[in-house]
Design an enzyme around this catalytic site. Structure first.
Site, mmCIF file in Angstrom:
data_model
loop_
_atom_site.group_PDB
_atom_site.id
_atom_site.type_symbol
_atom_site.label_atom_id
_atom_site.label_comp_id
_atom_site.label_asym_id
_atom_site.label_seq_id
_atom_site.Cartn_x
_atom_site.Cartn_y
_atom_site.Cartn_z
ATOM 1 N N SER A 84 0.908 -1.076 -0.037
ATOM 2 C CA SER A 84 -0.075 0.010 0.049
ATOM 3 C C SER A 84 1.107 1.252 0.075
ATOM 4 C CB SER A 84 -0.692 -0.107 1.297
ATOM 5 O OG SER A 84 -1.100 1.443 1.670
ATOM 6 N N TYR A 135 -2.924 0.008 10.210
ATOM 7 C CA TYR A 135 -3.022 -0.624 8.741
ATOM 8 C C TYR A 135 -1.677 -0.342 8.015
ATOM 9 C CZ TYR A 135 -4.326 -0.744 3.862
ATOM 10 O OH TYR A 135 -4.474 -1.038 2.417
HETATM 11 P P1 NDP Z 1 -12.083 -5.320 0.151
HETATM 12 O O1 NDP Z 1 -12.255 -4.939 1.694
HETATM 13 O O2 NDP Z 1 -12.832 -4.962 -0.702
HETATM 14 O O3 NDP Z 1 -11.792 -6.941 0.352
HETATM 15 C C1 NDP Z 1 -10.934 -7.485 1.432
HETATM 16 C C2 NDP Z 1 -10.944 -8.818 1.278
HETATM 17 O O4 NDP Z 1 -10.519 -9.317 2.496
HETATM 18 C C3 NDP Z 1 -12.439 -9.172 1.473
HETATM 19 O O5 NDP Z 1 -12.739 -10.682 0.955
HETATM 20 C C4 NDP Z 1 -12.703 -9.466 2.909
HETATM 21 O O6 NDP Z 1 -13.623 -10.563 3.474
HETATM 22 C C5 NDP Z 1 -11.237 -10.432 3.373
HETATM 23 N N1 NDP Z 1 -11.147 -10.396 4.915
HETATM 24 C C6 NDP Z 1 -10.965 -9.191 5.448
HETATM 25 N N2 NDP Z 1 -10.630 -9.801 6.907
HETATM 26 C C7 NDP Z 1 -10.523 -10.901 6.723
HETATM 27 C C8 NDP Z 1 -10.269 -12.141 7.708
HETATM 28 N N3 NDP Z 1 -10.207 -11.763 8.766
HETATM 29 N N4 NDP Z 1 -10.155 -13.444 7.358
HETATM 30 C C9 NDP Z 1 -10.355 -13.698 6.016
HETATM 31 N N5 NDP Z 1 -10.430 -12.765 5.024
HETATM 32 C C10 NDP Z 1 -10.594 -11.350 5.527
HETATM 33 O O7 NDP Z 1 -10.343 -4.804 0.127
HETATM 34 P P2 NDP Z 1 -9.546 -4.489 -1.414
HETATM 35 O O8 NDP Z 1 -10.048 -5.442 -2.226
HETATM 36 O O9 NDP Z 1 -9.509 -3.194 -1.490
HETATM 37 O O10 NDP Z 1 -7.890 -4.635 -0.928
HETATM 38 C C11 NDP Z 1 -7.331 -5.948 -1.066
HETATM 39 C C12 NDP Z 1 -5.916 -5.777 -0.840
HETATM 40 O O11 NDP Z 1 -5.441 -4.530 -1.602
HETATM 41 C C13 NDP Z 1 -5.477 -5.364 0.715
HETATM 42 O O12 NDP Z 1 -4.459 -6.075 1.118
HETATM 43 C C14 NDP Z 1 -5.426 -3.879 0.632
HETATM 44 O O13 NDP Z 1 -4.681 -3.471 1.693
HETATM 45 C C15 NDP Z 1 -4.643 -3.703 -0.590
HETATM 46 N N6 NDP Z 1 -4.912 -2.183 -1.174
HETATM 47 C C16 NDP Z 1 -6.068 -1.706 -1.618
HETATM 48 C C17 NDP Z 1 -6.092 -0.571 -2.163
HETATM 49 C C18 NDP Z 1 -7.440 -0.118 -2.592
HETATM 50 O O14 NDP Z 1 -7.350 1.258 -3.163
HETATM 51 N N7 NDP Z 1 -8.405 -0.784 -2.764
HETATM 52 C C19 NDP Z 1 -5.072 0.126 -2.237
HETATM 53 C C20 NDP Z 1 -3.718 -0.446 -1.925
HETATM 54 C C21 NDP Z 1 -3.701 -1.551 -1.339
HETATM 55 P P3 NDP Z 1 -15.077 -9.979 3.659
HETATM 56 O O15 NDP Z 1 -15.806 -10.165 2.355
HETATM 57 O O16 NDP Z 1 -15.636 -11.018 4.843
HETATM 58 O O17 NDP Z 1 -14.882 -8.520 4.325
#
Ligand code: NDP
Length: 248
Positions: free
Chosen positions: A146, A159
């Site tokens: 990130s 985070y």
């Molecule tokens: P979302 O919040 O849309 O999706 C996150 C996913 O992680 C969901 O499927 C969620 O499950 C799952 N998750 C969260 N907690 C747990 C847990 N305890 N056990 C298992 N699964 C879990 O996030 P993004 O798609 O935006 O992010 C994906 C990655 O990209 C992350 O690592 C984020 O830090 C990184 N990122 C994203 C950016 C952005 O602009 N979107 C920018 C930079 C980095 P559930 O559906 O149950 O919530």
């Protein structure tokens, strides 16, 4: 790109970037292992996966990464080994944003939850699954970085700290494995992307001004290509990598 016969574990595959990667990689023939915490969301994504390649199969692993233990990580290893001969890749995508607040006001339980999901779980899963990855021809581990992994910004709290830590974790794994294993380790910052997490971090932003998760696909495919086998870098940002993959 033909990804048939490749088995890829995607954590956080029920939403956002992880869900799109699961669906798109399945269309290219991969066997997808969906890891998430919510079984009904996992079932819904599973039903949308492509099954049209010969002998293609997918697996659901329901696990809350906040609670991952040595035992549950080994159960995950056992479940994968029973279904598949090898594991070709792990995309460590799951993360939570936690609370946007000062460090002084950060709740300790929330702090621990963020660090457990975003940093401790990728460490434990990687060390546990390393052996099965080594059975693959071109194994890959992709950590998700990130913009706040490199610079400390007010209110990004746990985070940001988790992503700083993940950067170190990815570099150490990359360095340890470079001479002892065929596993390639990458750490990728996808940049601002239209997802639920981004909307919580920046509620005032117009989501339509952002790229969609589908636009990240070429970058993720590059990590699984022959070409990335020769890469000396392990850290990539979307802006640079997307240019590199479109120019080749
Ligand atoms: P979302 O919040 O849309 O999706 C996150 C996913 O992680 C969901 O499927 C969620 O499950 C799952 N998750 C969260 N907690 C747990 C847990 N305890 N056990 C298992 N699964 C879990 O996030 P993004 O798609 O935006 O992010 C994906 C990655 O990209 C992350 O690592 C984020 O830090 C990184 N990122 C994203 C950016 C952005 O602009 N979107 C920018 C930079 C980095 P559930 O559906 O149950 O919530």
């Amino acid at each position: 790109m033909d990804l048939s016969n490749r088995t890829i574990l995607i954590t956080g595959a029920t939403d956002g970037i992880g869900k799109v990667l699961a669906l798109e990689f399945s269309k290219l023939g991969s066997n997808i292992i969906l890891l998430g915490r919510d079984s009904s969301k996992l079932d819904k994504v599973y039903d949308q996966l492509d099954h049209s390649f010969e002998s293609q199969k997918h697996l659901i692993l329901q696990a809350d990464l906040a609670l991952l233990s040595n035992e549950s990580a080994h159960e995950i290893l056992r479940a994968i080994t029973e279904e598949f001969h090898s594991l070709d890749g792990i995309i460590h995508n799951a993360a939570i944003l936690g609370t946007m607040t000062t460090l002084e006001d950060y709740e300790l339980s929330r702090w621990d939850e963020v660090l457990n999901i975003n940093l401790r779980a990728p460490f434990l899963l990687t060390k546990t699954l390393k052996k099965i990855l080594e059975n693959a021809a071109m194994p890959r581990i992709i950590f998700t970085s990130s913009g706040v992994a490199n610079i400390g910004r007010a209110f990004w709290g746990a985070y940001s700290v988790s992503k700083f830590g993940l950067k170190g974790l990815a570099e150490i794994f990359a360095n340890e494995l470079e001479t002892t294993s065929s596993i390639k380790v990458f750490n990728f910052d996808p940049g601002a992307t239209q997802t639920k997490m981004r909307a919580s971090a920046r509620p005032a932003e117009d989501p339509n001004s952002l790229k969609t998760p589908n636009e990240l696909l070429d970058c993720y495919l590059w990590f699984f290509s022959e070409e990335s086998s020769d890469s000396e870098d392990s850290y990539f940002e979307y802006a640079d990598l997307s240019k590199k993959v479109t120019s080749t």
